[in-house]
Design an enzyme around this catalytic site. Structure first.
Site, mmCIF file in Angstrom:
data_model
loop_
_atom_site.group_PDB
_atom_site.id
_atom_site.type_symbol
_atom_site.label_atom_id
_atom_site.label_comp_id
_atom_site.label_asym_id
_atom_site.label_seq_id
_atom_site.Cartn_x
_atom_site.Cartn_y
_atom_site.Cartn_z
ATOM 1 N N ASP A 45 0.804 -1.221 0.000
ATOM 2 C CA ASP A 45 0.000 0.000 0.000
ATOM 3 C C ASP A 45 0.836 1.270 0.000
ATOM 4 O OD1 ASP A 45 -1.775 -1.992 0.385
ATOM 5 O OD2 ASP A 45 -2.718 -1.141 2.169
ATOM 6 N N GLU A 75 9.259 -10.749 0.292
ATOM 7 C CA GLU A 75 10.263 -9.736 0.600
ATOM 8 C C GLU A 75 11.579 -10.326 1.073
ATOM 9 O OE1 GLU A 75 7.130 -9.631 1.755
ATOM 10 O OE2 GLU A 75 6.223 -7.774 1.044
ATOM 11 N N HIS A 108 -3.428 0.175 9.323
ATOM 12 C CA HIS A 108 -3.007 -1.205 9.087
ATOM 13 C C HIS A 108 -1.498 -1.193 8.841
ATOM 14 C CE1 HIS A 108 -3.603 0.490 5.108
ATOM 15 N NE2 HIS A 108 -2.962 -0.513 4.556
ATOM 16 N N HIS A 109 -0.857 -2.316 9.073
ATOM 17 C CA HIS A 109 0.610 -2.446 8.999
ATOM 18 C C HIS A 109 1.323 -1.727 10.151
ATOM 19 C CE1 HIS A 109 -0.378 -4.063 5.188
ATOM 20 N NE2 HIS A 109 0.105 -3.161 4.385
ATOM 21 N N GLY A 149 25.212 -17.457 7.072
ATOM 22 C CA GLY A 149 24.779 -18.848 6.976
ATOM 23 C C GLY A 149 23.283 -19.068 7.100
ATOM 24 N N ASP A 202 18.162 -29.732 -0.954
ATOM 25 C CA ASP A 202 16.700 -29.764 -0.994
ATOM 26 C C ASP A 202 16.066 -29.081 0.225
ATOM 27 O OD1 ASP A 202 17.681 -31.819 0.605
ATOM 28 O OD2 ASP A 202 16.274 -33.325 -0.116
ATOM 29 N N ASN A 220 19.433 -34.736 -0.937
ATOM 30 C CA ASN A 220 19.979 -35.693 0.044
ATOM 31 C C ASN A 220 18.995 -35.907 1.187
ATOM 32 O OD1 ASN A 220 20.306 -33.224 1.206
ATOM 33 N ND2 ASN A 220 22.533 -33.256 1.225
ATOM 34 N N GLY A 250 16.770 -34.106 3.142
ATOM 35 C CA GLY A 250 16.672 -33.407 4.428
ATOM 36 C C GLY A 250 17.845 -32.477 4.685
ATOM 37 N N GLU A 299 22.723 -30.301 9.215
ATOM 38 C CA GLU A 299 22.264 -30.392 10.600
ATOM 39 C C GLU A 299 22.437 -31.814 11.143
ATOM 40 O OE1 GLU A 299 22.336 -27.647 11.406
ATOM 41 O OE2 GLU A 299 20.680 -26.325 10.944
#
Lengths: 567, 567
Positions: A33, A56, A120-121, A417, A448, A475, A477, A481
């Site tokens: 807006d 964004e 608003h916002h 990262g 992925d 791979n 997942g 991690e």
């Protein structure tokens, strides 16, 4: 300047002309807006373009990628509150990694702000400064335009600080000020990206002579090139230093591809204990280190295992230097480096270090694709001036040991990262790569798990007809991690997608894209050898199936170190 | 409590037990280097679950949707820096709209923080408090746990403030504190969601008698119910007030569906000048207004055109009341309302207002689907206890004039208005709807421009086998923006997608979903009449083709008002 008439320019166009002056040709954003009046000016301007992104955060990442490839400035345009806050992570990442991104936010009119209307916002509390306060933590400078009289000066100050610090800046424009006419006069004076300190001349001369002496009397000197050398545009001078002296140079992970990796003096990517053994051995045999633009973060330094003792190291930075533990404030590599090139003598042969920068390439790998075989192989596919993006995860670590071609631009987020970054960043990078003469190829490596965060920008790539080559490492997942914590935890699993169908669903016409699936080295090699594939004449997505618990050497070591320090 | 042994509990489980006490059964998040030890506890806990989302913004939205449907608390779990900042917009939205969301962030160990290590996911400046400062602007309370000794008290204080204010809170847990054992004793005392002020008793009694008198002597009193009545759980008392007095009640847009819209006293959704004429006429015929939990934002009040003069209006809020311009600080509707129900007498027939809450339903609409015909028609499809989500855009405005069934929960973001919200929010809403006995249906209305921001969470819906009915309004871009500014601007266009193929690409098994495309009222009516479709036994996506420049009545008026004030 296209938008200047009779010495007058609208405030919105003043900002656009400044951006054009610092090299911006394309902007990224999402309408809202409060930014549409400004977007009108962007859409109507003959010398600047607009890429409408799906959200964004991704637009912020795209601006970051655009800035990395042009070596100049990226621009993201959002709307008040809802839009700008979605870009927070992208702006913080640019701040952390020292990328010049201008975040332009369209905000409510000065009248509505003055009346403290509960719009608003807003947070519903009639306070209009909460989002500014948030931005102040993740930018070098902010300008909240409110008075047309001072706006030009505020814009100039804000942009100049961004250039000086190589960090993002934040500018808000109220809807009612966008078209207010102001004097175009200041546009005749270019922005200064760098402040000289004439008062420091004696210090500089002293420091240069000491560094030159240390360099010349060292048994084995080396140069370490890191990210800030790239961000502050001192690589030409660094190159001259290397050529004149014949010194061996290394890069950090964040400095990778700063100079050509085909150069005979290139020693490899130095990551302390995580380096390739041959690279570590060569680097650590040095008794004098000239470190240029270093950023000593955990992933950039092999979990703080860089061996650079203070008494044998000179650090050159954008705002200070360090020599034998002593700090020289306000002495910068922009002034020191050219003087040093003059002052220093070529090395004697005995001072030169033997270099061995890359791992042994596996002889014709075959069968299922492995991380060990993948990275040297894709290196053979790279061409001069390619833009190569490695997403945080196995990709960023794997590609570190791949030889970059001459003129290549390598993008990754070693310090910040944020997974997902490379998806948006590659959009911006590919838009910038198209601006090059001749156009550069853009090549992305991304897992992925990461692509799921920002996948909609694949649609924007198709929409704006950029043609990256995307290696999607499937791979199953979040493999990075799994190496740090919880290898068999459900939270490291993801929903499996039919990756090769996405471009069709995202509206790419059949003749505008191609997809491939490869499971073996034979299949991958065949694809890489196909000149049609290499010509990058359409957007291409290659789904590379690879083991769930397979990771590059450097990542395994880094993950162990990370798990250790977390505990 | 499952995780308490011998009076001891790990710090991480202490937090989980507190969350379970306030009604949390599911959490949402994305794993990262610093939150995985905490995610271990979530994954291992028998009484709380974890929904892995595709990105953090969407996870934040999901937590918001979950909280709205349970009427309790939503939880989003992210990692330090990169993860938490991606959720900023979602948390700010919950703050603005007064939704209780706990944002739990896994952060580096206390040792690493104390050493000010330049870790990945930092701004590279060794400051660990930047993200806390950001969070402070968009939450009611924060707790940055650092010492095990005080952690329980800090958690309790942080959560209690969230409950008291109905706004989000922010809690960081260092990796090394997650498994530290602390006393479970405080868990025996429930958190207090509401502070009583015994010192205010005289004021309260005075105020109640004055309100009751004004109410009884008014010619035409009405009640206006707004969002905070829902958020602070006073609806049961409001219902009693309505039943006892027979007064006509209206809601704001944010209060829609607070009480049953089938009730004979329901007057409609009052939005000032933007109201349906019959609703406005009825409301504005009142000479006394009891306004409960109002939030006077632009979109909630018809661009500030609510007609509620101070001398004829009583406002009851969660932390103060206003009577004839006078403000009564610390007097809350939680205490006032039960007293008022006691004090007030039933209305005389002459005091009652005739109500006419809904637009005339078009007789059997036919041909291409229009906004005017769509919303009354979908109203006939709703069932008791449905969860209905309307995305900011034509959906949120259109559904305002649709009759909500008894027990329905209506979710929208009238104040914050972040497009994309409903995609993530519907995931969380559907997870919560599954917890209800019997399970509720979840029905989403969302435009194509909005869904592109957060589309990956459609994959998470498939992954966790929730079964929302999704009406995707394909109107070829950002229609709400076209009405506010730039109807033919390129920046309001989007890339067209093949929406009905997405669920397949996102890995939903063939028998677990269904998709439909409807272009005419006849097609839509046939679908809505199909009992299989209405049974919501699988995830269903209905692509509704609708005119690019068609909008609900209320949106057209609101957009005109917005464009006017922006100028």
């Amino acid at each position: 300047m296209a938008s200047v008439h009779n010495g007058q320019v609208s405030l919105g166009n003043y900002l656009l002309e400044r951006l054009i002056q610092v090299g911006v040709k394309q902007t990224f954003g999402v309408p809202g807006d409060f930014n549409m009046p400004f977007l009108d000016l962007v859409e109507d301007h003959p010398n600047i373009g607009y890429v409408g992104c799906c959200n964004e955060l991704n637009a912020g990442y795209a601006a970051d990628g655009y800035a990395r490839v042009t070596g100049k400035v990226g621009v993201v345009i959002t709307t008040f509150g809802v839009g700008e806050l979605s870009a927070t992570n992208a702006i913080a990442g640019a701040h952390s990694e020292r990328v010049q991104v201008v975040h332009i936010v369209g905000v409510p009119s000065t009248t509505l702000q003055a009346h403290q209307a509960v719009l608003h916002h807003t947070l519903g509390d009639a306070k209009f400064d909460a989002f500014l306060h948030i931005a102040q933590h993740i930018t070098a400078s902010t300008a909240t335009l409110f008075h047309a009289e001072t706006a030009a000066a505020e814009i100039d100050q804000c942009l100049a600080t961004m250039l000086l610090k190589a960090r993002p800046c934040y500018i808000t424009i109220p809807t009612d000020l966008v078209n207010v006419k102001i004097s175009a006069k200041p546009l005749e004076t270019p922005l200064k990206p760098f402040v000289e300190h004439p008062s420091k001349e004696a210090t500089e001369a002293f420091l240069v002579s000491r560094i030159a002496h240390a360099f010349e009397t060292a048994k084995k000197p080396v140069v370490l090139i890191d990210a800030c050398s790239i961000r502050f545009h001192v690589l030409d001078t660094v190159q001259k230093l290397v050529e004149k002296t014949g010194v061996a140079f290394f890069t950090s992970p964040m400095g990778k591809a700063a100079l050509s990796e085909g150069h005979s003096n290139f020693g490899g990517v130095y990551i302390g204990e995580i380096s390739l053994p041959s690279v570590r051995e060569a680097f650590e045999s040095a008794d004098f280190i000239l470190a240029i633009g270093t950023m000593k973060s955990d992933f950039n330094s092999g979990a703080f295992t860089w061996r650079m003792p203070g008494e044998r190291t000179v650090e050159l930075h954008s705002d200070h230097c360090v020599f034998q533990y002593g700090r020289f404030e306000g002495v910068t590599f922009q002034t020191i480096l050219p003087l040093l090139v003059e002052a220093v003598a070529p090395l004697k042969e005995s001072q030169k270090i033997a270099v061995n920068p890359f791992p042994k390439v596996l002889a014709a790998p075959s069968g299922p694709i492995t991380q060990e075989g993948l990275w040297p192989l894709v290196g053979t596919f790279f061409k001069e001036n390619d833009v190569i993006i490695g997403e945080t995860g196995t990709s960023a670590f794997g590609v570190l040991e791949t030889k970059m071609p001459k003129g290549a631009i390598f993008g990754t987020q070693i310090l910040w990262g944020s997974i997902g970054w490379a998806g948006g960043s590659t959009l911006g990078a590919a838009v910038a790569a198209k601006e090059s003469t001749p156009p550069r190829r853009t090549i992305l490596f991304m897992g992925d798990g990461s692509w799921q965060l920002t996948i909609q920008e694949l649609s924007t790539m198709a929409r704006y007809k950029v043609k990256p080559i995307i290696f999607l490492l499937n791979n199953d997942g979040y493999t990075i991690e799994r190496f740090i914590h919880g290898p068999n935890r459900k939270y490291n699993d993801i929903q499996p997608w039919k990756w090769t169908k996405l471009l069709d669903v995202f509206g790419a016409p059949e003749d505008a894209y191609a997809t491939h699936q490869v499971k073996t080295f034979e299949e991958l090699e065949k694809l890489l050898d196909d000149p049609g594939f290499g010509s990058a004449d359409r957007i291409q997505l290659v789904e590379v199936f690879i083991g769930k618990m397979d990771a590059p050497r450097a990542l395994k070591l880094q993950a162990e170190a990370t798990a250790r320090v977390n505990a």
